[in-house]
Design a protein around this motif. Sequence first.
Motif, PDB file in Angstrom:
ATOM      1  N   MET A   6       0.837  -1.192   0.000  1.00 47.23           N
ATOM      2  CA  MET A   6       0.000   0.000   0.000  1.00 47.23           C
ATOM      3  C   MET A   6       0.880   1.252   0.000  1.00 47.23           C
ATOM      4  O   MET A   6       1.868   1.314   0.717  1.00 47.23           O
ATOM      5  N   VAL A   7       0.493   2.219  -0.812  1.00 47.81           N
ATOM      6  CA  VAL A   7       1.220   3.484  -0.909  1.00 47.81           C
ATOM      7  C   VAL A   7       0.499   4.532  -0.072  1.00 47.81           C
ATOM      8  O   VAL A   7      -0.726   4.681  -0.168  1.00 47.81           O
ATOM      9  N   THR A   8       1.233   5.256   0.769  1.00 50.91           N
ATOM     10  CA  THR A   8       0.663   6.389   1.491  1.00 50.91           C
ATOM     11  C   THR A   8       1.469   7.637   1.143  1.00 50.91           C
ATOM     12  O   THR A   8       2.683   7.571   0.967  1.00 50.91           O
ATOM     13  N   VAL A   9       0.748   8.749   1.041  1.00 53.12           N
ATOM     14  CA  VAL A   9       1.377  10.025   0.701  1.00 53.12           C
ATOM     15  C   VAL A   9       0.904  11.065   1.708  1.00 53.12           C
ATOM     16  O   VAL A   9      -0.299  11.290   1.863  1.00 53.12           O
ATOM     17  N   ASP A  10       1.844  11.692   2.389  1.00 51.27           N
ATOM     18  CA  ASP A  10       1.531  12.720   3.382  1.00 51.27           C
ATOM     19  C   ASP A  10       2.106  14.046   2.932  1.00 51.27           C
ATOM     20  O   ASP A  10       3.313  14.142   2.659  1.00 51.27           O
ATOM     21  N   VAL A  11       1.255  15.056   2.858  1.00 54.10           N
ATOM     22  CA  VAL A  11       1.695  16.400   2.460  1.00 54.10           C
ATOM     23  C   VAL A  11       1.345  17.453   3.506  1.00 54.10           C
ATOM     24  O   VAL A  11       1.638  18.631   3.310  1.00 54.10           O
ATOM     25  N   GLY A  35       2.621  18.701   6.073  1.00 51.17           N
ATOM     26  CA  GLY A  35       3.936  18.757   6.684  1.00 51.17           C
ATOM     27  C   GLY A  35       4.938  18.437   5.590  1.00 51.17           C
ATOM     28  O   GLY A  35       4.627  18.537   4.404  1.00 51.17           O
ATOM     29  N   ALA A  36       6.122  18.023   5.959  1.00 50.78           N
ATOM     30  CA  ALA A  36       7.107  17.611   4.959  1.00 50.78           C
ATOM     31  C   ALA A  36       6.570  16.417   4.171  1.00 50.78           C
ATOM     32  O   ALA A  36       5.866  15.569   4.723  1.00 50.78           O
ATOM     33  N   LEU A  37       6.885  16.363   2.882  1.00 47.67           N
ATOM     34  CA  LEU A  37       6.439  15.244   2.062  1.00 47.67           C
ATOM     35  C   LEU A  37       6.969  13.937   2.632  1.00 47.67           C
ATOM     36  O   LEU A  37       8.160  13.798   2.909  1.00 47.67           O
ATOM     37  N   ARG A  38       6.047  12.974   2.791  1.00 57.62           N
ATOM     38  CA  ARG A  38       6.420  11.660   3.305  1.00 57.62           C
ATOM     39  C   ARG A  38       5.663  10.619   2.485  1.00 57.62           C
ATOM     40  O   ARG A  38       4.438  10.672   2.378  1.00 57.62           O
ATOM     41  N   VAL A  39       6.412   9.689   1.891  1.00 56.59           N
ATOM     42  CA  VAL A  39       5.815   8.666   1.035  1.00 56.59           C
ATOM     43  C   VAL A  39       6.290   7.305   1.512  1.00 56.59           C
ATOM     44  O   VAL A  39       7.495   7.089   1.700  1.00 56.59           O
ATOM     45  N   THR A  40       5.356   6.385   1.705  1.00 58.02           N
ATOM     46  CA  THR A  40       5.730   5.036   2.107  1.00 58.02           C
ATOM     47  C   THR A  40       5.094   4.024   1.165  1.00 58.02           C
ATOM     48  O   THR A  40       4.032   4.264   0.584  1.00 58.02           O
ATOM     49  N   VAL A  41       5.766   2.893   1.029  1.00 59.08           N
ATOM     50  CA  VAL A  41       5.250   1.746   0.280  1.00 59.08           C
ATOM     51  C   VAL A  41       5.309   0.546   1.211  1.00 59.08           C
ATOM     52  O   VAL A  41       6.403   0.171   1.663  1.00 59.08           O
ATOM     53  N   ASP A  42       4.149   0.005   1.542  1.00 52.79           N
ATOM     54  CA  ASP A  42       4.065  -1.122   2.477  1.00 52.79           C
ATOM     55  C   ASP A  42       4.768  -0.807   3.791  1.00 52.79           C
ATOM     56  O   ASP A  42       5.479  -1.641   4.368  1.00 52.79           O
ATOM     57  N   GLY A  43       4.600   0.436   4.248  1.00 53.25           N
ATOM     58  CA  GLY A  43       5.134   0.846   5.540  1.00 53.25           C
ATOM     59  C   GLY A  43       6.578   1.292   5.543  1.00 53.25           C
ATOM     60  O   GLY A  43       7.094   1.701   6.588  1.00 53.25           O
ATOM     61  N   ARG A  44       7.244   1.251   4.388  1.00 56.10           N
ATOM     62  CA  ARG A  44       8.648   1.660   4.312  1.00 56.10           C
ATOM     63  C   ARG A  44       8.778   2.910   3.449  1.00 56.10           C
ATOM     64  O   ARG A  44       8.039   3.069   2.478  1.00 56.10           O
ATOM     65  N   PRO A  45       9.740   3.793   3.778  1.00 52.65           N
ATOM     66  CA  PRO A  45       9.916   4.998   2.960  1.00 52.65           C
ATOM     67  C   PRO A  45      10.175   4.644   1.497  1.00 52.65           C
ATOM     68  O   PRO A  45      10.965   3.753   1.191  1.00 52.65           O
ATOM     69  N   ALA A  46       9.489   5.347   0.604  1.00 53.86           N
ATOM     70  CA  ALA A  46       9.686   5.122  -0.827  1.00 53.86           C
ATOM     71  C   ALA A  46      10.995   5.772  -1.263  1.00 53.86           C
ATOM     72  O   ALA A  46      11.290   6.898  -0.873  1.00 53.86           O
TER      73      ALA A  46
END
Length: 200
Positions: free
Chosen positions: A1-6, A8-19
Motif C-alpha cells: 500500500m502506498v501512502t502520501v503525506d503532504v 507537513g514535509a512530504l512523506r511517502v511510504t510503500v508497504d510501511g517503508r519509505p519510498a
Amino acid sequence: MVTVDVLGALRVTVDGRPAPLRGPMQGAVLARLVVAAGAVVSADRLIEDLWQGEPPPKASGALQAHISYLRRALEPHRPPRAPARVVISQAPGYALRAEPTTVDAWHFERLLATAAIEPDLSTRYRTLDTALSLWRGPALAAYADSDWAAPEITRLTDMRWTAMEQRADAALRLDRPAEAATTLHRLVADHPERETAARL
C-alpha cells in the motif's frame, strides 16, 4: 500500500517503508498530483508548474523520466510493461489513483465533511481530533514558493483553522472549557481576524 503525506514535509511510504524517491523533482510531481485530487493533470500543465514557467529544452522527456522513476518507487514489484496503478497515464497527462485514506490531505478533507454532518457531539469531537492529528507541519511545506501549490496551501490551512474552531466549539459544548481555551487563545493570538475563534 502506498501512502502520501503532504500535511507537513512530504512523506511517502510503500508497504510501511519509505519510498526511494530520486531527488526533489519526483516529490514535486507527486505533490502536484495530490493537489489535483485525483484529476488528470496535463503534461503541459505539469511542465509549466514544475519548472515554474522556465522549462528546459527537453522538458517533455525529463517529465517522462521523472514519472517513470516515480512509478518504480511506488510500485517496485510491478511486472515489466504492466500498466501503472498509482500514477496512471490518461490523456492528456497523468493522475494519482489512491484511496482517500492513504493521502493525508484527502483524508483530512473527508473527515471534516463527516464531522459537519455528525449529530453526536462526542463523535464529532473525536472525528475533528483525528483530522487535526494528521497535520505534522505546514501543508505542502517544501512547495510554499511554488505558484501551483499556493492556492491549495491557503485552502488547506484555512480548513485546518476551521477544524480547530469546530473542535473547540465541540469541547465547550462537552463542558471542557480549559481544553477549548488552550486552542482558542493560540488561534486568536496568531489570527485575530478569525471572528469565529474570537467569538468562541
